[in-house]
Design an enzyme around this catalytic site. Sequence first.
Site: not given
Ligand code: GLN
Length: 547
Positions: A380, A519, A521
């Site tokens: 992310c 994600h 994970e």
């Molecule tokens: N802050 C970033 C976004 O909103 C990444 C979010 C995250 O890593 N879950 O896109």
Amino acid sequence: MARYIFITGGVVSSLGKGLASAALGALLQARGFSVRLRKLDPYLNVDPGTMSPFEHGEVFVTDDGAETDLDLGHYERFTGVAARKTDSVSSGRVYSNVLEKERRGDYLGKTIQVIPHVTNEIKDFIEIGDDEVDFMLCEIGGTVGDIEGLPFFEAIRQFAQERPRGQCIFMHLTLLPYLAASGELKTKPTQHSVKELRSIGLQPDVLVCRSEQIIPEKERAKIALFCNVRPEAVIPAYDLKSIYEAPLAYHQAGLDQAVLDAFQISPAPKPELKVWEDVKDRITTTDGEINVAIVGKYTQLEDAYKSIKEALMHGGMANRVKVNVDWVDAEVFDKGDAAPHLEGYHAILVPGGFGERGTEGKIKAAQFARERKVPYLGICLGMQMAVIEAARNVAKIKDAGSEEFDHEAGKKRFEPVVYHLKEWVQGNYTVTRKETDDKGGTMRLGAYDATLAEGSKVAEVYGTTAIEERHRHRYEVDVKYREQLEACGLTFSGMSPDGRLPEIVEWKDHPWFIGVQFHPELKSKPFAPHPLFADFVRAAVETSRLV
Ligand code: GLN
């Protein structure tokens, strides 16, 4: 109609109620039953989405896009049953539903009270999907006696009373403190905790007693007598080397048998525990170890990256190696040199995150991994940082950055390689968002499909070109930079099915450098390690052999 197991805790918090619930779920599955696990949280936040990871640990996202408690992660990792929005509820959500109904006039002018309106709302929630499984396990957050928890305890009391006899049981977790001075395990706090429960009409059927010392038979009998529980339903729970030993340990301690006895299910189906024996074997019999650096912001609190840590362990199990994780605070080298902090690690992982703090350090970590050919997994925000690094240092896009930080600072400082996503497709619908939307629940959340490029590294790792993974973000890599970045060697190897949203990037001439917008994970399990984590650890093992 499902049978219900209500799990409560007493004496102190953090006794591992979530883990005990998850392990019990796994044991019931091992005996051939279907299960679903649920968490009822007394706090007043509507969901944990807006809570700081410092306060509450990681936010666990479900396929259907709910931001939930990290205990749901345990449930999934132990049972493989994908959690849903309806598996987690808080007082905040309950009250907000009740107040919404009151405003709509649904209560026909009645006076709204905790009993019956709030308790009814909780009971309605508990029985969602009642006909789908054999057992519904509902864990109540907090400890008995908490003011906020009372409506939940009252609701489960009523619920059990309204169901046919033998349909619901209560399991209570307590602690037996050990007094070194007198060399004794003390049962009094447990007695008090059960007394507290009984004063609100709840009699536990099974008592799980956490203890650092072996509980002598005599003490077990005493607890049974004073707490009005059968001696064989007083289950000792000792500390374990790994949480994944919990199903086997609880089985040996007689937990699943005590639960089936309480329901009078006889003869009890024999358990099939091969999966958990294999998991235990993969933890205990390892060949070598690797050191991974997680470069993040919430490094003081490991719970903030709970699923990532677990997924790395699963990757270790897949390769039969021990994975040592070091938490590296990205802010430390925001301005300085990353190398002294990262040299010697066999792999680098930059996890998800929010806000600008520490991002320059994360960008340097991505650069270090790219230049030194160290395996890198960016998740992310970790992918966004890798793209910004590529844009700045390889494609020479001046001031490349993310709109997230410009919004924070209230002025434009960056070329928005990562921009604020305000419209996207979910299934057959277009979702839109405004700049001014609330912070809670307005991200791109939950499961989305991605299409992987034939012949790419990720397609090889996944063994397919069609995947579905969970998302939680507001910002997105801008596809308009794709050509320019690909010309430099950063392949956009995974895209949303409509081709508009970059889902995965990877460096062509690098042994293992992958950034993912989602994600992975969240979907990894000890008995089914996520392919990205399994292969990331494999690559790290290779690096470790080179050094
Ligand atoms: N802050 C970033 C976004 O909103 C990444 C979010 C995250 O890593 N879950 O896109």
